[in-house]
Design a protein around this motif. Structure first.
Motif, PDB file in Angstrom:
ATOM      1  N   GLU A  29       0.832  -1.206   0.000  1.00 58.85           N
ATOM      2  CA  GLU A  29       0.000   0.000   0.000  1.00 58.85           C
ATOM      3  C   GLU A  29       0.868   1.258   0.000  1.00 58.85           C
ATOM      4  O   GLU A  29       0.602   2.211  -0.732  1.00 58.85           O
ATOM      5  CB  GLU A  29      -0.899   0.024   1.239  1.00 58.85           C
ATOM      6  CG  GLU A  29      -1.903  -1.098   1.322  1.00 58.85           C
ATOM      7  CD  GLU A  29      -2.488  -1.205   2.717  1.00 58.85           C
ATOM      8  OE1 GLU A  29      -3.721  -1.106   2.820  1.00 58.85           O
ATOM      9  OE2 GLU A  29      -1.721  -1.358   3.696  1.00 58.85           O
ATOM     10  N   ILE A  30       1.896   1.253   0.840  1.00 57.95           N
ATOM     11  CA  ILE A  30       2.791   2.404   0.915  1.00 57.95           C
ATOM     12  C   ILE A  30       3.587   2.519  -0.381  1.00 57.95           C
ATOM     13  O   ILE A  30       3.800   3.621  -0.903  1.00 57.95           O
ATOM     14  CB  ILE A  30       3.695   2.313   2.157  1.00 57.95           C
ATOM     15  CG1 ILE A  30       2.833   2.442   3.419  1.00 57.95           C
ATOM     16  CG2 ILE A  30       4.795   3.368   2.129  1.00 57.95           C
ATOM     17  CD1 ILE A  30       3.568   2.171   4.713  1.00 57.95           C
ATOM     18  N   ALA A  31       4.003   1.386  -0.926  1.00 57.13           N
ATOM     19  CA  ALA A  31       4.706   1.401  -2.207  1.00 57.13           C
ATOM     20  C   ALA A  31       3.832   2.036  -3.291  1.00 57.13           C
ATOM     21  O   ALA A  31       4.324   2.820  -4.118  1.00 57.13           O
ATOM     22  CB  ALA A  31       5.121  -0.012  -2.605  1.00 57.13           C
ATOM     23  N   ALA A  32       2.546   1.766  -3.285  1.00 50.73           N
ATOM     24  CA  ALA A  32       1.634   2.357  -4.270  1.00 50.73           C
ATOM     25  C   ALA A  32       1.499   3.867  -4.062  1.00 50.73           C
ATOM     26  O   ALA A  32       1.463   4.639  -5.027  1.00 50.73           O
ATOM     27  CB  ALA A  32       0.266   1.680  -4.197  1.00 50.73           C
ATOM     28  N   PHE A  33       1.431   4.299  -2.805  1.00 48.00           N
ATOM     29  CA  PHE A  33       1.371   5.731  -2.479  1.00 48.00           C
ATOM     30  C   PHE A  33       2.608   6.447  -3.018  1.00 48.00           C
ATOM     31  O   PHE A  33       2.513   7.514  -3.622  1.00 48.00           O
ATOM     32  CB  PHE A  33       1.251   5.901  -0.968  1.00 48.00           C
ATOM     33  CG  PHE A  33       1.084   7.319  -0.490  1.00 48.00           C
ATOM     34  CD1 PHE A  33      -0.176   7.888  -0.416  1.00 48.00           C
ATOM     35  CD2 PHE A  33       2.175   8.069  -0.090  1.00 48.00           C
ATOM     36  CE1 PHE A  33      -0.337   9.195   0.046  1.00 48.00           C
ATOM     37  CE2 PHE A  33       2.028   9.368   0.370  1.00 48.00           C
ATOM     38  CZ  PHE A  33       0.765   9.932   0.437  1.00 48.00           C
TER      39      PHE A  33
END
Length: 178
Positions: A29-33
């Motif tokens: 999720e953080i990688a996508a952000f």
């Protein structure tokens, strides 16, 4: 006009220094952000200290972000470095505020500022930041360099917020300009 986007990993007490404390929270999720940022940007704007740290790490990295970091245009605010060896790196010429104003006028996509505390403070003081993207981590560090320092007086409008399963919160703000 291009946007200057300041992006920071930040603790609950505002610390951004040495963000190794973020690693246990990293997930898809953080990688996508973070990918949203890089997909929207075609340049990095870095202070000398951040540049030197990145230039020492990224050229040898096999992480998924390495191709972007190694190829993107990098503009460095420095009074001491003259020979930037990391691919596609350029010293900002002259006064940093005027140089950033010129960068913003050029054709292109967003300009990302990672870390770069001193540079970020200068950009904030001169109202050159268009977007703030914070990943706020559920830790209180107690000591360390804080992003918002005495004398910062900003009014921000929350554009979006996103809670991640690791307890991290992504916040996007725009300056409340009149």
């Amino acid at each position: 006009m291009r946007n200057v986007v300041v992006t920071e990993f930040i603790s609950l007490d505002g610390v951004i220094e040495n963000p190794g404390w973020t690693f246990p929270y990293w997930n898809d999720e953080i990688a996508a952000f973070k990918a949203e940022e890089t997909n929207a940007a075609d340049a990095l704007l870095l202070g000398r200290v951040t540049y030197e740290g990145f230039a020492a790490a990224w050229p040898q990295s096999s992480d998924e972000g390495a191709p972007y970091m190694n190829s993107v245009a990098k503009y460095v605010a420095t009074r001491t470095l003259t020979n930037l060896e990391w691919n596609n790196s350029h010293v900002l010429e002259g006064d940093v505020v005027e140089a950033v104003k010129r960068l913003k006028q050029q054709d292109g996509r967003d300009i990302l500022v990672y870390g770069s505390m001193t540079l970020s403070q200068t950009l904030m003081q001169h109202d050159l930041v268009d977007v703030y993207r914070f990943l706020v981590y559920p830790v209180v560090l107690g000591t360390g360099m804080r992003f918002f320092q005495d004398g910062n007086n900003l009014k921000l409008n929350l554009v979006s917020s996103q809670q991640f399963s690791s307890g991290v919160v992504g916040l996007i703000y725009h300056p409340a300009r009149t």
